[in-house]
Design a protein around this motif. Structure first.
Motif, PDB file in Angstrom:
ATOM      1  N   HIS A   1       0.839  -1.197   0.000  1.00 42.91           N
ATOM      2  CA  HIS A   1       0.000   0.000   0.000  1.00 42.91           C
ATOM      3  C   HIS A   1       0.875   1.248   0.000  1.00 42.91           C
ATOM      4  O   HIS A   1       1.825   1.359   0.782  1.00 42.91           O
ATOM      5  CB  HIS A   1      -0.931   0.053   1.213  1.00 42.91           C
ATOM      6  N   LEU A   2       0.515   2.185  -0.872  1.00 45.34           N
ATOM      7  CA  LEU A   2       1.240   3.450  -0.981  1.00 45.34           C
ATOM      8  C   LEU A   2       0.398   4.586  -0.432  1.00 45.34           C
ATOM      9  O   LEU A   2      -0.707   4.839  -0.918  1.00 45.34           O
ATOM     10  CB  LEU A   2       1.586   3.723  -2.445  1.00 45.34           C
ATOM     11  N   VAL A   3       0.910   5.260   0.584  1.00 43.81           N
ATOM     12  CA  VAL A   3       0.343   6.516   1.079  1.00 43.81           C
ATOM     13  C   VAL A   3       0.987   7.634   0.274  1.00 43.81           C
ATOM     14  O   VAL A   3       2.215   7.811   0.307  1.00 43.81           O
ATOM     15  CB  VAL A   3       0.631   6.697   2.579  1.00 43.81           C
ATOM     16  N   LEU A   4       0.166   8.379  -0.466  1.00 44.41           N
ATOM     17  CA  LEU A   4       0.696   9.326  -1.452  1.00 44.41           C
ATOM     18  C   LEU A   4       0.045  10.685  -1.295  1.00 44.41           C
ATOM     19  O   LEU A   4      -1.179  10.786  -1.169  1.00 44.41           O
ATOM     20  CB  LEU A   4       0.431   8.787  -2.864  1.00 44.41           C
ATOM     21  N   ASN A   5       0.854  11.741  -1.347  1.00 42.30           N
ATOM     22  CA  ASN A   5       0.339  13.108  -1.343  1.00 42.30           C
ATOM     23  C   ASN A   5      -0.145  13.511  -2.741  1.00 42.30           C
ATOM     24  O   ASN A   5       0.393  13.036  -3.743  1.00 42.30           O
ATOM     25  CB  ASN A   5       1.437  14.090  -0.906  1.00 42.30           C
ATOM     26  N   PRO A   6      -1.087  14.450  -2.812  1.00 44.72           N
ATOM     27  CA  PRO A   6      -1.551  14.927  -4.119  1.00 44.72           C
ATOM     28  C   PRO A   6      -0.606  15.934  -4.762  1.00 44.72           C
ATOM     29  O   PRO A   6      -0.957  16.512  -5.801  1.00 44.72           O
ATOM     30  CB  PRO A   6      -2.900  15.573  -3.791  1.00 44.72           C
ATOM     31  N   ASP A   7       0.560  16.156  -4.174  1.00 47.56           N
ATOM     32  CA  ASP A   7       1.548  17.072  -4.751  1.00 47.56           C
ATOM     33  C   ASP A   7       2.865  16.355  -5.050  1.00 47.56           C
ATOM     34  O   ASP A   7       3.936  16.943  -5.011  1.00 47.56           O
ATOM     35  CB  ASP A   7       1.788  18.272  -3.828  1.00 47.56           C
ATOM     36  N   ILE A   8       2.772  15.053  -5.352  1.00 45.81           N
ATOM     37  CA  ILE A   8       3.931  14.228  -5.671  1.00 45.81           C
ATOM     38  C   ILE A   8       3.866  13.792  -7.129  1.00 45.81           C
ATOM     39  O   ILE A   8       2.816  13.371  -7.619  1.00 45.81           O
ATOM     40  CB  ILE A   8       3.979  12.977  -4.764  1.00 45.81           C
ATOM     41  N   ASP A   9       4.996  13.877  -7.819  1.00 49.03           N
ATOM     42  CA  ASP A   9       5.134  13.300  -9.157  1.00 49.03           C
ATOM     43  C   ASP A   9       6.079  12.113  -9.066  1.00 49.03           C
ATOM     44  O   ASP A   9       7.223  12.255  -8.621  1.00 49.03           O
ATOM     45  CB  ASP A   9       5.692  14.328 -10.146  1.00 49.03           C
ATOM     46  N   LEU A  10       5.602  10.945  -9.459  1.00 49.73           N
ATOM     47  CA  LEU A  10       6.405   9.733  -9.387  1.00 49.73           C
ATOM     48  C   LEU A  10       7.269   9.590 -10.627  1.00 49.73           C
ATOM     49  O   LEU A  10       6.821   9.879 -11.744  1.00 49.73           O
ATOM     50  CB  LEU A  10       5.510   8.494  -9.274  1.00 49.73           C
ATOM     51  N   ALA A  11       8.501   9.128 -10.446  1.00 53.11           N
ATOM     52  CA  ALA A  11       9.303   8.703 -11.589  1.00 53.11           C
ATOM     53  C   ALA A  11       8.617   7.498 -12.227  1.00 53.11           C
ATOM     54  O   ALA A  11       7.965   6.709 -11.543  1.00 53.11           O
ATOM     55  CB  ALA A  11      10.716   8.338 -11.145  1.00 53.11           C
ATOM     56  N   PRO A  12       8.751   7.322 -13.545  1.00 53.61           N
ATOM     57  CA  PRO A  12       8.058   6.208 -14.203  1.00 53.61           C
ATOM     58  C   PRO A  12       8.377   4.839 -13.617  1.00 53.61           C
ATOM     59  O   PRO A  12       7.527   3.940 -13.637  1.00 53.61           O
ATOM     60  CB  PRO A  12       8.531   6.320 -15.655  1.00 53.61           C
ATOM     61  N   ASP A  13       9.585   4.651 -13.078  1.00 53.45           N
ATOM     62  CA  ASP A  13       9.962   3.344 -12.535  1.00 53.45           C
ATOM     63  C   ASP A  13       9.847   3.270 -11.012  1.00 53.45           C
ATOM     64  O   ASP A  13      10.314   2.312 -10.392  1.00 53.45           O
ATOM     65  CB  ASP A  13      11.381   2.972 -12.961  1.00 53.45           C
ATOM     66  N   ALA A  14       9.210   4.275 -10.374  1.00 52.01           N
ATOM     67  CA  ALA A  14       9.195   4.345  -8.916  1.00 52.01           C
ATOM     68  C   ALA A  14       8.497   3.144  -8.282  1.00 52.01           C
ATOM     69  O   ALA A  14       9.007   2.548  -7.321  1.00 52.01           O
ATOM     70  CB  ALA A  14       8.531   5.649  -8.451  1.00 52.01           C
ATOM     71  N   LEU A  15       7.334   2.776  -8.786  1.00 49.25           N
ATOM     72  CA  LEU A  15       6.589   1.661  -8.198  1.00 49.25           C
ATOM     73  C   LEU A  15       7.310   0.333  -8.436  1.00 49.25           C
ATOM     74  O   LEU A  15       7.417  -0.501  -7.527  1.00 49.25           O
ATOM     75  CB  LEU A  15       5.173   1.607  -8.777  1.00 49.25           C
TER      76      LEU A  15
END
Length: 281
Positions: A105-119
């Motif tokens: 499970h990922l807790v994520l802020n609405p002001d984060i941009d993930l790198a394409p390979d982050a997950l």
């Protein structure tokens, strides 16, 4: 102290929770687009892996149907949780956490941009290190410079100097704040094991660990809920800073958001220190 284990779950897939309150729709759309791109890479490496997004509306969410439709087209199940009012950041995430039956499970802020390979990189790390229950990533700012959001245990002076001193005076505490922000340990290359406190803007958990911790402490409305959860996580699992997992963060401090946020920050700091112990200087 409990044994540091990360029990495996029969559940599969990844769930993600994002809590919003009167969000910047443009930024939220960018965040969801970056999540979609990261899901593409994840599905390329793990075909058929289910991903579910829970968007928790604490109030003021306008139309994001297009952004969610784009995620659904990429195979992401999307659910909006609404109608509960502004219950705060931690309790908002808990509304999703109590529903999930995922492996991660990922807790994520609405002001984060993930790198394409982050997950993909985060899940690879979990699979290679069975003792890890919580991953924090390398976090950059809008200029691509590293944000040092791992923390040692704070003192009141640390919090005041970092959050409320004007820039022209903060240099007086440069060495002190560098130590608080773990700049002597955290960099863009090396894994660091068990940083005491990690940022709530991106917390990737084994769901079994997060369930064991019962999610966030609902007594914090905003601020310090991630400090609290970080410290409790160390009782049951290993926490790791993994710089191969990369995100950009567009957020700002409480002092930049007006008096209401300063008041919430101080109220949460009081609850935090009352629970874990006061440190002044």
């Amino acid at each position: 102290m409990k044994a540091k284990t990360a029990p495996h779950s029969a559940s599969v897939g990844l769930s993600v929770s994002v809590v919003v309150y009167q969000p910047n729709i443009e930024q939220l759309t960018f965040t969801l687009a970056s999540l979609g791109a990261a899901c593409d890479a994840l599905h390329a490496a793990r075909p058929g892996m289910p991903v579910t997004l829970y968007l928790i509306d604490n109030g003021g969410l306008s139309d994001v149907a297009v952004a969610l439709d784009r995620l659904r087209a990429r195979g992401v199940l999307c659910s909006i949780i609404a109608g509960h009012g502004n219950v705060g950041y931690g309790r908002g995430h808990n509304l999703a956490i109590e529903r999930i039956n995922s492996c991660y499970h990922l807790v994520l802020n609405p002001d984060i941009d993930l790198a394409p390979d982050a997950l993909q990189r985060a899940l690879d790390f979990f699979e290679q290190h069975s003792q890890v229950g919580l991953i924090t990533p390398w976090i950059g700012d809008e200029r691509g410079q590293q944000q040092f959001l791992c923390r040692r245990y704070p003192t009141l002076l640390d919090l005041f100097a970092r959050g409320f001193l004007p820039e022209r005076l903060r240099w007086l505490f440069t060495r002190r704040l560098a130590r608080y922000e773990m700049r002597d340990q955290i960099n863009g290359r090396e894994i660091f094991w068990d940083p005491p406190i990690v940022s709530g803007c991106f917390m990737m958990f084994r769901t079994s660990v997060l369930k064991q911790l019962a999610g966030f402490d609902a007594r914090y409305f905003l601020y310090f809920e991630d400090y609290d959860l970080s410290l409790r996580a160390h009782d049951v699992t290993r926490v790791v800073y993994a710089p191969s997992v990369r995100v950009l963060h567009h957020g700002g401090g409480a002092a930049n958001k007006g008096f209401a946020h300063i008041r919430m920050f101080m109220a949460s700091a009081y609850k935090f220190f009352n629970r874990f112990g006061w440190k002044w200087l």
